[in-house]
Design a protein around this motif. Structure first.
Motif, mmCIF file in Angstrom:
data_model
loop_
_atom_site.group_PDB
_atom_site.id
_atom_site.type_symbol
_atom_site.label_atom_id
_atom_site.label_comp_id
_atom_site.label_asym_id
_atom_site.label_seq_id
_atom_site.Cartn_x
_atom_site.Cartn_y
_atom_site.Cartn_z
ATOM 1 N N ARG A 137 -28.196 53.061 -28.797
ATOM 2 C CA ARG A 137 -28.303 51.654 -28.422
ATOM 3 C C ARG A 137 -26.979 50.910 -28.460
ATOM 4 N N ASN A 138 -25.891 51.610 -28.849
ATOM 5 C CA ASN A 138 -24.560 51.000 -28.808
ATOM 6 C C ASN A 138 -23.515 52.100 -28.661
ATOM 7 N N GLU A 139 -22.264 51.714 -28.514
ATOM 8 C CA GLU A 139 -21.181 52.672 -28.265
ATOM 9 C C GLU A 139 -21.030 53.672 -29.407
ATOM 10 N N ASP A 140 -21.155 53.222 -30.642
ATOM 11 C CA ASP A 140 -21.066 54.119 -31.793
ATOM 12 C C ASP A 140 -22.162 55.171 -31.731
ATOM 13 N N ASN A 141 -23.377 54.756 -31.418
ATOM 14 C CA ASN A 141 -24.496 55.700 -31.271
ATOM 15 C C ASN A 141 -24.204 56.715 -30.164
ATOM 16 N N LEU A 142 -23.714 56.223 -29.033
ATOM 17 C CA LEU A 142 -23.444 57.112 -27.897
ATOM 18 C C LEU A 142 -22.374 58.137 -28.254
ATOM 19 N N GLN A 143 -21.281 57.679 -28.844
ATOM 20 C CA GLN A 143 -20.207 58.600 -29.199
ATOM 21 C C GLN A 143 -20.685 59.619 -30.236
ATOM 22 N N GLY A 144 -21.480 59.167 -31.198
ATOM 23 C CA GLY A 144 -22.041 60.084 -32.186
ATOM 24 C C GLY A 144 -22.961 61.108 -31.554
ATOM 25 N N TRP A 145 -23.804 60.651 -30.636
ATOM 26 C CA TRP A 145 -24.723 61.553 -29.917
ATOM 27 C C TRP A 145 -23.932 62.600 -29.140
ATOM 28 N N LEU A 146 -22.915 62.148 -28.408
ATOM 29 C CA LEU A 146 -22.122 63.074 -27.603
ATOM 30 C C LEU A 146 -21.383 64.085 -28.494
ATOM 31 N N LEU A 200 -34.575 36.148 -32.103
ATOM 32 C CA LEU A 200 -34.796 36.856 -30.845
ATOM 33 C C LEU A 200 -33.711 36.545 -29.829
ATOM 34 N N ARG A 201 -33.259 35.319 -29.777
ATOM 35 C CA ARG A 201 -32.167 34.951 -28.859
ATOM 36 C C ARG A 201 -30.885 35.689 -29.254
ATOM 37 N N ARG A 202 -30.615 35.801 -30.563
ATOM 38 C CA ARG A 202 -29.429 36.540 -31.030
ATOM 39 C C ARG A 202 -29.558 38.023 -30.685
ATOM 40 N N ARG A 203 -30.751 38.573 -30.867
ATOM 41 C CA ARG A 203 -30.960 39.982 -30.553
ATOM 42 C C ARG A 203 -30.753 40.259 -29.066
ATOM 43 N N PHE A 204 -31.132 39.307 -28.222
ATOM 44 C CA PHE A 204 -30.954 39.500 -26.789
ATOM 45 C C PHE A 204 -29.466 39.528 -26.433
ATOM 46 N N VAL A 205 -28.667 38.676 -27.067
ATOM 47 C CA VAL A 205 -27.220 38.669 -26.839
ATOM 48 C C VAL A 205 -26.611 39.995 -27.297
ATOM 49 N N THR A 206 -27.052 40.480 -28.445
ATOM 50 C CA THR A 206 -26.580 41.780 -28.943
ATOM 51 C C THR A 206 -26.941 42.878 -27.958
ATOM 52 N N TYR A 207 -28.157 42.820 -27.434
ATOM 53 C CA TYR A 207 -28.609 43.790 -26.435
ATOM 54 C C TYR A 207 -27.695 43.770 -25.209
ATOM 55 N N LEU A 208 -27.381 42.578 -24.704
ATOM 56 C CA LEU A 208 -26.531 42.477 -23.523
ATOM 57 C C LEU A 208 -25.139 43.038 -23.798
ATOM 58 N N ASN A 209 -24.592 42.734 -24.974
ATOM 59 C CA ASN A 209 -23.228 43.150 -25.308
ATOM 60 C C ASN A 209 -23.126 44.606 -25.748
ATOM 61 N N SER A 210 -24.135 45.112 -26.434
ATOM 62 C CA SER A 210 -24.041 46.449 -27.025
ATOM 63 C C SER A 210 -24.828 47.527 -26.287
ATOM 64 N N THR A 211 -26.008 47.184 -25.800
ATOM 65 C CA THR A 211 -26.874 48.191 -25.197
ATOM 66 C C THR A 211 -26.652 48.346 -23.696
ATOM 67 N N MET A 212 -26.426 47.263 -22.999
ATOM 68 C CA MET A 212 -26.244 47.363 -21.545
ATOM 69 C C MET A 212 -25.088 48.274 -21.148
ATOM 70 N N PRO A 213 -23.966 48.300 -21.890
ATOM 71 C CA PRO A 213 -22.922 49.263 -21.524
ATOM 72 C C PRO A 213 -23.393 50.721 -21.620
ATOM 73 N N ILE A 214 -24.333 51.003 -22.502
ATOM 74 C CA ILE A 214 -24.866 52.360 -22.614
ATOM 75 C C ILE A 214 -25.725 52.672 -21.390
ATOM 76 N N ILE A 215 -26.520 51.690 -20.973
ATOM 77 C CA ILE A 215 -27.321 51.864 -19.751
ATOM 78 C C ILE A 215 -26.393 52.124 -18.567
#
Length: 131
Positions: free
Chosen positions: A31-40, A85-100
């Motif tokens: 769900r974020n860059e750290d997760n992706l790099q760890g997964w890879l 929830l509004r804060r979580r959505f901002v985190t989603y846009l900044n952290s998760t969307m780059p993974i998508i």
């Protein structure tokens, strides 16, 4: 506290191996860059062939409304409130969307319109997840 990515990957690998299955749906990871790099690093294409990423496109208003409804129904989550929830959505846009976007560039994203009713979403999932 967030579990370190190496531990998460290890737990996922162990569960997959012990299941003796070949196909898996991993919900919400990476769900974020750290997760992706760890997964890879820990798993990578040698140990797991990512067939596709199921991405639910949903408007912020719809997400907030559904989570507030979940909270009112007694989800037990202290963060099912408007501000969190509004804060979580901002985190989603900044952290998760780059993974998508990372997986989209590889042609691995299958998008679902999450703004539809539950039955419509389910029908679309069944259609787009056949392989």
């Amino acid at each position: 506290t967030i579990v370190p990515v190496a531990i998460t990957c290890s737990l996922l690998q162990r569960a997959m191996k012990e299941s003796k299955k070949e196909n898996f749906l991993i919900d919400g990871f990476p769900r974020n860059e750290d997760n992706l790099q760890g997964w890879l690093k820990e798993v990578g294409p040698d140990k797991a062939n990512v067939k596709f990423v199921l991405f639910f496109e949903c408007k912020e208003e719809t997400c907030v409304e559904r989570c507030l409804k979940r909270g009112a129904a007694g989800s037990g989550r202290s963060d099912d409130n408007q501000e969190a929830l509004r804060r979580r959505f901002v985190t989603y846009l900044n952290s998760t969307m780059p993974i998508i976007e990372y997986y989209r560039k590889q042609g691995l994203v299958r998008e679902i319109d999450g703004n539809q009713s539950a039955n419509e979403v389910f029908a679309e999932i069944k259609k787009k997840c056949e392989f």
